[in-house]
Scaffold this active site. Structure first.
Site, mmCIF file in Angstrom:
data_model
loop_
_atom_site.group_PDB
_atom_site.id
_atom_site.type_symbol
_atom_site.label_atom_id
_atom_site.label_comp_id
_atom_site.label_asym_id
_atom_site.label_seq_id
_atom_site.Cartn_x
_atom_site.Cartn_y
_atom_site.Cartn_z
ATOM 1 N N HIS A 172 4.571 11.262 6.137
ATOM 2 C CA HIS A 172 3.933 11.294 7.455
ATOM 3 C C HIS A 172 4.813 10.575 8.474
ATOM 4 C CE1 HIS A 172 -0.319 11.874 5.574
ATOM 5 N NE2 HIS A 172 0.335 13.019 5.723
ATOM 6 N N HIS A 179 5.784 6.984 6.660
ATOM 7 C CA HIS A 179 5.364 6.456 5.362
ATOM 8 C C HIS A 179 5.145 7.602 4.386
ATOM 9 C CE1 HIS A 179 1.559 7.188 7.537
ATOM 10 N NE2 HIS A 179 1.152 7.603 6.358
ATOM 11 N N GLU A 215 -1.402 14.576 0.459
ATOM 12 C CA GLU A 215 -2.737 14.432 1.038
ATOM 13 C C GLU A 215 -3.275 15.802 1.440
ATOM 14 O OE1 GLU A 215 -3.377 10.979 3.549
ATOM 15 O OE2 GLU A 215 -3.790 10.406 1.488
ATOM 16 N N THR A 241 -5.663 9.379 7.774
ATOM 17 C CA THR A 241 -6.202 9.574 6.422
ATOM 18 C C THR A 241 -6.549 8.255 5.748
ATOM 19 O OG1 THR A 241 -4.006 9.564 5.401
ATOM 20 C CG2 THR A 241 -4.862 11.696 6.132
ATOM 21 N N HIS A 294 3.120 9.253 0.910
ATOM 22 C CA HIS A 294 1.977 9.302 -0.013
ATOM 23 C C HIS A 294 2.451 9.973 -1.295
ATOM 24 C CE1 HIS A 294 -1.077 8.351 3.079
ATOM 25 N NE2 HIS A 294 -0.251 8.981 3.895
ATOM 26 N N HIS A 343 0.826 -1.206 0.000
ATOM 27 C CA HIS A 343 0.000 0.000 0.000
ATOM 28 C C HIS A 343 0.853 1.247 0.000
ATOM 29 C CE1 HIS A 343 -3.433 -2.506 0.758
ATOM 30 N NE2 HIS A 343 -2.854 -3.014 1.824
#
Ligand SMILES: [Zn+2]
Length: 219
Positions: free
Chosen positions: A104, A78, A91, A184, A80, A53
């Site tokens: 994040h 991690h 995000e 999120t 995004h 993911h």
């Protein structure tokens, strides 16, 4: 001196949000963020992996944050980023602008709770640092972010002998936006005290090119 700005009208917001700087208010009670133990240490292993993911690195809990209402210990970080070919993967938005990517750094309230699993259910359980990432014409700032290039396929894994988390943070850490929001990704509980830095981290065009040919998988 601290320059924390409270995001107005964001009570129990579902994250992420668009931060309109005009709708923020300087709050002199907000302390500067002080990361402890974030600098590179030898002899400590950092595992960076792609879980299908996202790209995630678990962090040792001696890394902690001061300057928040409670003491928060690091759990993981991690990334995004956007789908193939798009440069809009962050995000949070700042004044309606979506950035290339967003990092994040997740922490739990270790002063009140024994671990992340317990804390993530509590209203004051988590604190996340949001770092917006964009392309720099002048060249890249972050060497550490290049490491993410090695783990863009599900199951990819690298073990690093040392890692400088501090280097992933913007240089100007005293200006940030603060609000109470949520995770999120599901279960999206309202348990996160967000700190989104006003200054972005810059990547070179070359570093960005590698990011853009890889597709994040749906959560
Ligand atoms: Zn995230």
């Amino acid at each position: 001196t601290a320059s924390g700005f409270e995001v107005l009208d964001s009570k129990n917001a579902q994250s992420p949000i668009n931060i309109e700087t005009q709708s923020t208010k300087y709050d002199p009670s907000l302390q500067p963020i002080k990361p402890l133990g974030y600098d590179s240490k030898l002899g400590e292993y950092f595992n960076l992996s792609n879980n299908g993911h996202t790209v995630v690195m678990s962090l040792p809990n001696y890394m902690s944050l001061e300057g928040l209402p409670k003491k928060y210990s690091a759990v993981q970080l991690h990334l995004h980023w956007g789908s193939r070919g798009t440069e809009e993967g962050s995000e949070h938005q700042l004044n309606g602008k979506t950035y290339l990517a967003e990092l994040h750094v997740v922490h739990f309230n270790s002063e009140s709770y024994p671990n992340f699993t317990v804390a993530k259910e509590k209203a004051d359980g988590l604190a996340v640092l949001g770092i917006l990432i964009e392309v720099s014409i002048a060249g890249g700032h972050s060497k550490s972010l290049v490491l993410f290039n090695f783990v863009f396929s599900a199951g990819d894994y690298v073990s690093l002998h040392s890692f400088d988390v501090h280097e992933l943070l913007p240089k100007q850490m005293d200006k940030y936006f603060r609000y109470n929001g949520s995770l999120t990704t599901p279960p999206c509980s309202q348990t996160v005290l967000w700190t989104v830095f006003a200054q972005s981290v810059q990547l070179s065009r070359q570093q960005v090119a590698v990011l853009l040919i890889h597709e994040p998988l749906p959560t």
